[in-house]
Structures are given as structure tokens and as C-alpha cells.
Write an enzyme that holds these catalytic residues in place. Structure first.
Site, PDB file in Angstrom:
ATOM      1  N   ASP A  75      -0.536   4.401   0.766  1.00  0.00           N
ATOM      2  CA  ASP A  75      -1.104   5.448   1.620  1.00  0.00           C
ATOM      3  C   ASP A  75      -0.374   5.406   2.958  1.00  0.00           C
ATOM      4  O   ASP A  75       0.286   4.422   3.288  1.00  0.00           O
ATOM      5  CB  ASP A  75      -2.614   5.242   1.823  1.00  0.00           C
ATOM      6  CG  ASP A  75      -2.906   3.916   2.510  1.00  0.00           C
ATOM      7  OD1 ASP A  75      -2.452   2.877   1.995  1.00  0.00           O
ATOM      8  OD2 ASP A  75      -3.593   3.913   3.559  1.00  0.00           O
TER       9      ASP A  75
ATOM     10  N   HIS B 174       0.843  -1.205   0.000  1.00  0.00           N
ATOM     11  CA  HIS B 174       0.000   0.000   0.000  1.00  0.00           C
ATOM     12  C   HIS B 174       0.870   1.243   0.000  1.00  0.00           C
ATOM     13  O   HIS B 174       1.991   1.248   0.526  1.00  0.00           O
ATOM     14  CB  HIS B 174      -0.979   0.015   1.188  1.00  0.00           C
ATOM     15  CG  HIS B 174      -0.367   0.202   2.544  1.00  0.00           C
ATOM     16  ND1 HIS B 174      -0.181   1.438   3.134  1.00  0.00           N
ATOM     17  CD2 HIS B 174       0.107  -0.706   3.442  1.00  0.00           C
ATOM     18  CE1 HIS B 174       0.343   1.289   4.331  1.00  0.00           C
ATOM     19  NE2 HIS B 174       0.552   0.009   4.545  1.00  0.00           N
TER      20      HIS B 174
ATOM     21  N   GLU C 215      -5.104   1.263   2.853  1.00  0.00           N
ATOM     22  CA  GLU C 215      -4.844   0.241   3.886  1.00  0.00           C
ATOM     23  C   GLU C 215      -4.967   0.825   5.281  1.00  0.00           C
ATOM     24  O   GLU C 215      -5.550   0.229   6.179  1.00  0.00           O
ATOM     25  CB  GLU C 215      -3.443  -0.342   3.684  1.00  0.00           C
ATOM     26  CG  GLU C 215      -3.144  -1.573   4.499  1.00  0.00           C
ATOM     27  CD  GLU C 215      -2.650  -1.271   5.901  1.00  0.00           C
ATOM     28  OE1 GLU C 215      -2.282  -0.106   6.182  1.00  0.00           O
ATOM     29  OE2 GLU C 215      -2.667  -2.185   6.729  1.00  0.00           O
ATOM     30  N   GLU C 216      -4.453   2.005   5.493  1.00  0.00           N
ATOM     31  CA  GLU C 216      -4.458   2.583   6.850  1.00  0.00           C
ATOM     32  C   GLU C 216      -5.849   3.026   7.275  1.00  0.00           C
ATOM     33  O   GLU C 216      -6.074   3.326   8.447  1.00  0.00           O
ATOM     34  CB  GLU C 216      -3.507   3.785   6.906  1.00  0.00           C
ATOM     35  CG  GLU C 216      -2.073   3.456   6.561  1.00  0.00           C
ATOM     36  CD  GLU C 216      -1.353   2.607   7.602  1.00  0.00           C
ATOM     37  OE1 GLU C 216      -1.976   2.201   8.593  1.00  0.00           O
ATOM     38  OE2 GLU C 216      -0.159   2.332   7.432  1.00  0.00           O
TER      39      GLU C 216
ATOM     40  N   ASP D 286       6.414   2.079   6.337  1.00  0.00           N
ATOM     41  CA  ASP D 286       5.009   1.649   6.259  1.00  0.00           C
ATOM     42  C   ASP D 286       4.258   2.460   5.225  1.00  0.00           C
ATOM     43  O   ASP D 286       3.633   3.474   5.561  1.00  0.00           O
ATOM     44  CB  ASP D 286       4.355   1.796   7.641  1.00  0.00           C
ATOM     45  CG  ASP D 286       2.937   1.302   7.669  1.00  0.00           C
ATOM     46  OD1 ASP D 286       2.279   1.534   8.686  1.00  0.00           O
ATOM     47  OD2 ASP D 286       2.484   0.703   6.683  1.00  0.00           O
TER      48      ASP D 286
ATOM     49  N   HIS E  64       3.817   4.604  12.091  1.00  0.00           N
ATOM     50  CA  HIS E  64       2.709   5.432  12.635  1.00  0.00           C
ATOM     51  C   HIS E  64       3.192   6.461  13.657  1.00  0.00           C
ATOM     52  O   HIS E  64       2.411   7.316  14.058  1.00  0.00           O
ATOM     53  CB  HIS E  64       1.611   4.560  13.296  1.00  0.00           C
ATOM     54  CG  HIS E  64       0.908   3.654  12.360  1.00  0.00           C
ATOM     55  ND1 HIS E  64      -0.313   3.085  12.613  1.00  0.00           N
ATOM     56  CD2 HIS E  64       1.247   3.199  11.137  1.00  0.00           C
ATOM     57  CE1 HIS E  64      -0.692   2.344  11.595  1.00  0.00           C
ATOM     58  NE2 HIS E  64       0.239   2.375  10.694  1.00  0.00           N
TER      59      HIS E  64
ATOM     60  N   ASP F 165       4.436  -5.765   4.710  1.00  0.00           N
ATOM     61  CA  ASP F 165       3.900  -4.552   5.335  1.00  0.00           C
ATOM     62  C   ASP F 165       3.993  -4.692   6.843  1.00  0.00           C
ATOM     63  O   ASP F 165       3.058  -4.384   7.581  1.00  0.00           O
ATOM     64  CB  ASP F 165       2.444  -4.366   4.901  1.00  0.00           C
ATOM     65  CG  ASP F 165       1.866  -3.067   5.419  1.00  0.00           C
ATOM     66  OD1 ASP F 165       0.627  -2.954   5.497  1.00  0.00           O
ATOM     67  OD2 ASP F 165       2.657  -2.169   5.804  1.00  0.00           O
TER      68      ASP F 165
HETATM   69  C1  LIG Z   1       0.429  -3.400   9.493  1.00  0.00           C
HETATM   70  C2  LIG Z   1       0.139  -2.161   8.709  1.00  0.00           C
HETATM   71  N1  LIG Z   1       1.373  -1.508   8.417  1.00  0.00           N
HETATM   72  C3  LIG Z   1      -0.776  -1.238   9.485  1.00  0.00           C
HETATM   73  O1  LIG Z   1      -0.319  -0.298  10.096  1.00  0.00           O
HETATM   74  N2  LIG Z   1      -2.087  -1.524   9.462  1.00  0.00           N
HETATM   75  C4  LIG Z   1      -3.068  -0.726  10.158  1.00  0.00           C
HETATM   76  C5  LIG Z   1      -4.379  -1.104   9.524  1.00  0.00           C
HETATM   77  C6  LIG Z   1      -5.577  -0.648  10.292  1.00  0.00           C
HETATM   78  C7  LIG Z   1      -6.181  -1.296  11.317  1.00  0.00           C
HETATM   79  N3  LIG Z   1      -7.240  -0.527  11.663  1.00  0.00           N
HETATM   80  C8  LIG Z   1      -7.233   0.523  10.911  1.00  0.00           C
HETATM   81  N4  LIG Z   1      -6.221   0.464  10.060  1.00  0.00           N
HETATM   82  C9  LIG Z   1      -3.027  -1.035  11.644  1.00  0.00           C
HETATM   83  O2  LIG Z   1      -2.711  -2.171  12.025  1.00  0.00           O
HETATM   84  O3  LIG Z   1      -3.300  -0.114  12.443  1.00  0.00           O
HETATM   85 ZN   LIG Z   2       0.455   1.248   8.979  1.00  0.00          ZN
HETATM   86 ZN   LIG Z   3       1.173  -0.732   6.351  1.00  0.00          ZN
END
Ligand SMILES: C[C@H](N)C(=O)N[C@@H](Cc1c[nH]cn1)C(=O)O
Ligand SMILES: [Zn+2]
Ligand SMILES: [Zn+2]
Length: 483
Positions: free
Chosen positions: A109, A107, A174-175, A140, A452, A203
Site C-alpha cells: 500500500d 507492504h 502499513e501506511e 516505499d 511520502h 521498508d
Molecule cells: C517506514 C514506513 N515506510 C512508513 O512510512 N511508515 C509509516 C507508518 C505509519 C505511522 N503512523 C501511521 N502510519 C510512517 O512512519 O509514517
Molecule cells: Zn511509508
Molecule cells: Zn513503508
């Protein structure tokens, strides 16, 4: 004219040499990608996601790929507005029916990032300091997506035949929960996915300095809990002490969710959690994980648990509840003295086998309404679950893990750890349930990358060695008995 040589073990040496020689160009390209603020949390910024997807599509086209930007239609936002979703890249390179087909998911984004959040450098300007590449999305997931593309580029530049067929599915949401991608997966199961043998996802991150293969991720149920009071914001001096305040109600509701030991207080929510088996317990003992180093990385003096096994279990295979924020509350600097009209609390519960998101939604909603009712407030409570994603667990005897292990041995000279991931890749479980294909996660992110967080980074070493890992993975996958 040099013919395309079949890659062999020795051919990889030339590819690794090319990747080393090209590393500054690869870093520069990551800088260009990080500069695009493709933040999926803000629908106003979705144009930037489309721009990022177009840049990605153009890159794949330079590699000779056919690219489709598959439309996902629109999404109804909480305010009732309908917003067009960014498309998804479905792409494939030249196909040879004699070769296995690998589909690479990623992803482009990112999570939100503002300098004033506490970044040392500008989050959208990739900055190299002491071998680390700092920037939002560096780890990420823009860095790994580019590393896959650069692995393809290396074979092509040396006119070495890529030993597997390659497809890409790259999204821009994805986020935000991969909205719409599950439907697209179902729609394309008998077409785009029909000739796919393996799906690989990169990821996620290692949990130590040791490379790893990931065989499980948690899911996530994300909740909005809205409390609406009087018809407009009010002066707390004039009206304070006479009305039921929405913010006070909300804080009380949020405070009923989890206790100081991290235990979720919603009745029955833990009932569905699969019991820990002796075999699984043993798996945790062998994993490399330095508690003290991890405390330092996190900047904490203690965790909720004292042993490596307990910490990893509570990060990977037990549910956790985190409170993320309150929309509509005053958060700027200064001393605004207002009673907000409406506030929306946001929290999420990570899902593990055998929790069922629809059952969790029911349990959470009933519980919050019960807690709220005990306050005898005239304000209105509304609970919604905009995101629900199931956990994903692979069978580590899947042949793809053999190829992954061999590729790690080739590049890093060690056996990878088999780990899980506490975070969520919303689409992973859909891929598994809908396509039935072999799925493995091949992370190149470092344990301290700070996905994040402020100052997210990827080390130059992980970025470049990870590119080699992906190139070696193509070769090792081609060496497996053809399924
Ligand atoms: C694992 C990936 N890099 C990530 O950060 N995924 C997010 C996806 C998500 C879950 N809820 C909302 N978005 C995460 O695990 O927070
Ligand atoms: Zn993420
Ligand atoms: Zn990710």
C-alpha cells in the site's frame, strides 16, 4: 537438464550478472505495480489494495510459492461504519528442514499522491529521469518488495538452489497503521511463524550515500482532535462575530502542542524518554551524515539543531510531534467564506523507548481538554488515537547483522553504517514481542528518495544493486551457524 547447483560465492557472480541483464524487465514490473493506486488512507480505494495484493500473490505463485490471503476481518471507521480490511499475504516457497528460514515482511500500500500536489510526473506512472525511477511507492515499499521477489527469481532462473527457506508476509495497510496485523501475528505465532529463524524488513532508507543496516525505528501515536460547533456550516458574514467558531478553537488547541524549537509542550510527555548514554552518544559520532547535503535534499536553510549528532538524535531517539492536517476545513482554491460546522485536527507523536502509548494517550487527552476548557467555548471537543505503534530496537549483536554486513560488503564493497529510522513500521515491535524472532532491517532506499513526498523515487542503481544485496543476503544468512 542442468541440476540445481548449491550457490557459493562464485554462484553469486552469475546471479548478479542475471540481475543486471534483467534490469529493464525489473523496472517494467515496478512500473506495473506503481500504476496500481493502492492508497490505504482512503477506504474507498481499498479495492485497489486488494488488486495490488492479488498481483503480488500471483507473482509469488509464479515463483512456486504457496500463498494464503489471510482475512483480517473488518475495521470500525470513525464514522461508525464497518469496512472489511484488505487481507495479508502469508506465503512460503519450497521448504528444506535442513535450511534456516527467512521471513520477509513488506507492504504494497502507499501514501496518497495527486499530480496537483506538486508532482513533476504522474505519481502512478513510473518515470525514469536521470537514473531515478519516480512514482508513488517506488521506494516505499513496492520497489523493495519486488527486489526481494526478483532476488528469488534470479536464483530460480539460473537453477541455483536458494540456500535458505523463504516465507513472505506482505500487507496492504502499513501506511494506515497495519490494522489487524498484530492480531494475525498472535494467531499465527505457533503456525506460520513457528519455523521462522529470521525476520527481515526492507521498508526504510539510508541516511547518506552509504549502505546501512537499521537497528531501530520510532513508534507513532496518531491523534484526531475534533471540534464540533453549530449544527451546520454557516455564512461568516451573517454569523461571524457572534458564535464560538470550531476552527478557531481547533487552531488554538493545535497551537498548544509544540513550540518553535520543536519542543513538545504536553506536560510529562518527555519524562518516560530513556536517558542518552555515553555509549549511545559515541554511536552517533561515527555515522556518515552530510548536514549541508541533507539541507539541500530537504530544501531548507536551517534545521532545528546545528550538529549531526543532535539532528540524528532528534530524528531517531527523541519524540517529535507533527501536525498533519484538518479534515472538514476548506482547502480548495478560491475564497469560500464559511464557518465550518465540525473540523478534525490530525497530528502524531513519534514514540521512543521508554514511552508507553497508552500513557501518552492519557497525557494528550487530559492536556487538550484542559487547554480547550480555558477557552470557555460551548463547542464539543473529542480526542481519539486511531493509531498507536511502539518503537522497535534490535540487539546489533544479533547474527543476522553479521549476514547483513557481509552482504553489503559483497555488493557495495563497504562496511554498512548502523542506523536507526525516525519513521515507524507499526508491526516491527509486535513481531519482536510476539514471535521473539531475530529481526533486522535491510534498507535499499536512498536518503533522498522522498518517501511520502511529491516526486518519490528510487534510483535504478539502488533498485538493482538492492536486488543483488538481497540475493547475497540469502547466501550470507545460510553461512551463519544454524540457530
Ligand atoms: C517506514 C514506513 N515506510 C512508513 O512510512 N511508515 C509509516 C507508518 C505509519 C505511522 N503512523 C501511521 N502510519 C510512517 O512512519 O509514517
Ligand atoms: Zn511509508
Ligand atoms: Zn513503508
Amino acid at each position: 537438464m542442468q541440476t540445481t547447483a548449491e550457490v557459493s560465492g562464485s554462484g553469486l557472480d552469475l546471479i548478479f550478472k542475471y540481475i543486471d541483464e534483467q534490469q529493464n524487465e525489473f523496472v517494467q514490473e515496478l512500473k506495473e505495480w506503481v500504476a496500481i493506486p493502492s492508497d490505504s488512507s482512503d477506504p474507498q480505494a481499498w479495492d485497489e489494495i486488494v488488486r495490488m495484493l492479488n498481483v503480488t500473490a500471483d507473482k509469488i505463485k509464479t515463483l512456486g510459492g504457496n500463498v494464503e490471503l489471510a482475512d483480517l476481518g473488518s475495521q470500525k471507521m470513525p464514522n461508525g461504519q464497518s469496512v472489511h480490511l484488505p487481507p495479508v499475504i502469508l506465503a512460503e516457497l519450497k521448504k528444506d528442514p535442513k535450511k534456516p528460514t527467512l521471513c520477509i515482511y513488506g507492504h504494497v500500500d502507499v501514501q496518497p499522491a495527486k499530480k496537483e500536489d506538486g508532482w513533476t510526473t504522474d505519481p502512478y506512472t513510473l518515470t525514469e529521469i536521470n537514473g531515478n525511477l519516480y512514482g508513488r511507492g517506488a521506494s516505499d515499499n513496492k520497489g523493495p518488495v519486488l527486489a526481494w521477489l526478483h532476488a528469488v527469481e534470479a536464483y530460480q532462473a539460473l537453477k541455483q538452489e536458494i540456500p535458505v527457506n523463504i516465507k513472505f508476509i506482505i500487507e496492504g495497510m502499513e501506511e494506515a497503521g497495519s490494522n489487524g496485523l498484530d492480531t494475525l501475528t498472535e494467531q499465527r505465532n505457533m503456525t506460520f511463524f513457528s519455523d521462522v529463524d529470521y525476520i527481515v524488513i526492507s521498508d526504510n532508507i539510508w541516511i547518506s550515500k552509504k549502505p546501512a543496516l537499521t537497528y531501530g525505528t520510532r513508534g507513532n501515536c496518531y491523534f484526531f482532535v475534533e471540534v464540533e460547533g453549530q449544527k451546520q456550516d454557516m455564512h461568516s458574514g451573517v454569523f461571524g462575530g457572534s458564535i464560538h467558531e470550531a476552527m478557531t478553537d481547533l487552531i488554538a488547541v493545535l497551537d498548544s502542542l509544540v513550540d518553535s524549537s520543536g519542543h513538545i509542550l504536553i506536560p510529562a510527555i518527555n519524562k518516560a524518554v530513556a536517558p542518552l548514554t555515553e555509549e549511545e552518544k559515541k554511536r552517533y559520532q561515527g555515522i556518515e551524515f552530510d548536514l549541508e547535503a541533507h539541507k539541500k535534499d530537504c530544501g531548507v536553510t536551517k534545521f532545528l539543531f546545528d550538529t549531526k549528532e543532535e539532528i540524528l538524535q532528534h530524528r531517531w531517539r527523541y519524540p517529535s510531534l507533527s501536525i498533519h492536517g484538518i479534515e472538514g476545513a476548506f482547502f480548495e482554491t478560491g475564497t469560500k467564506t464559511v464557518i465550518p460546522r465540525k473540523v478534525i485536527g490530525k497530528f502524531s507523536i513519534r514514540q521512543v523507548p521508554n514511552m508507553d502509548p497508552s500513557e501518552v494517550e492519557k497525557q494528550v487527552t487530559e492536556y487538550l481538554h484542559k487547554v480547550f476548557a480555558e477557552r470557555n467555548s460551548p463547542n464539543q471537543l473529542k480526542v481519539t488515537m486511531p493509531i498507536s505503534a511502539k518503537p522497535w530496537v534490535a540487539d546489533v549483536s544479533d547474527p543476522q547483522f553479521v549476514a547483513g554486513r557481509r552482504a553489503v560488503q559483497t555488493v557495495f564493497g563497504v562496511d554498512p553504517d548502523l542506523i536507526c529510522e525516525g519513521s515507524t513500521i507499526p508491526i516491527a515491535r509486535n513481531f519482536q514481542d510476539v514471535t521473539g524472532k531475530s529481526i533486522m532491517m535491510l534498507p535499499i532506499g536512498g536518503a533522498d528518495d522522498g518517501e511520502h513526498s511529491q516526486n518519490e523515487k528510487m534510483s535504478r542503481s539502488n533498485y538493482i544493486q538492492g536486488t543483488k544485496l538481497f540475493a547475497a543476503f540469502f547466501y550470507e544468512l545460510s553461512q551463519l551457524p544454524h540457530i
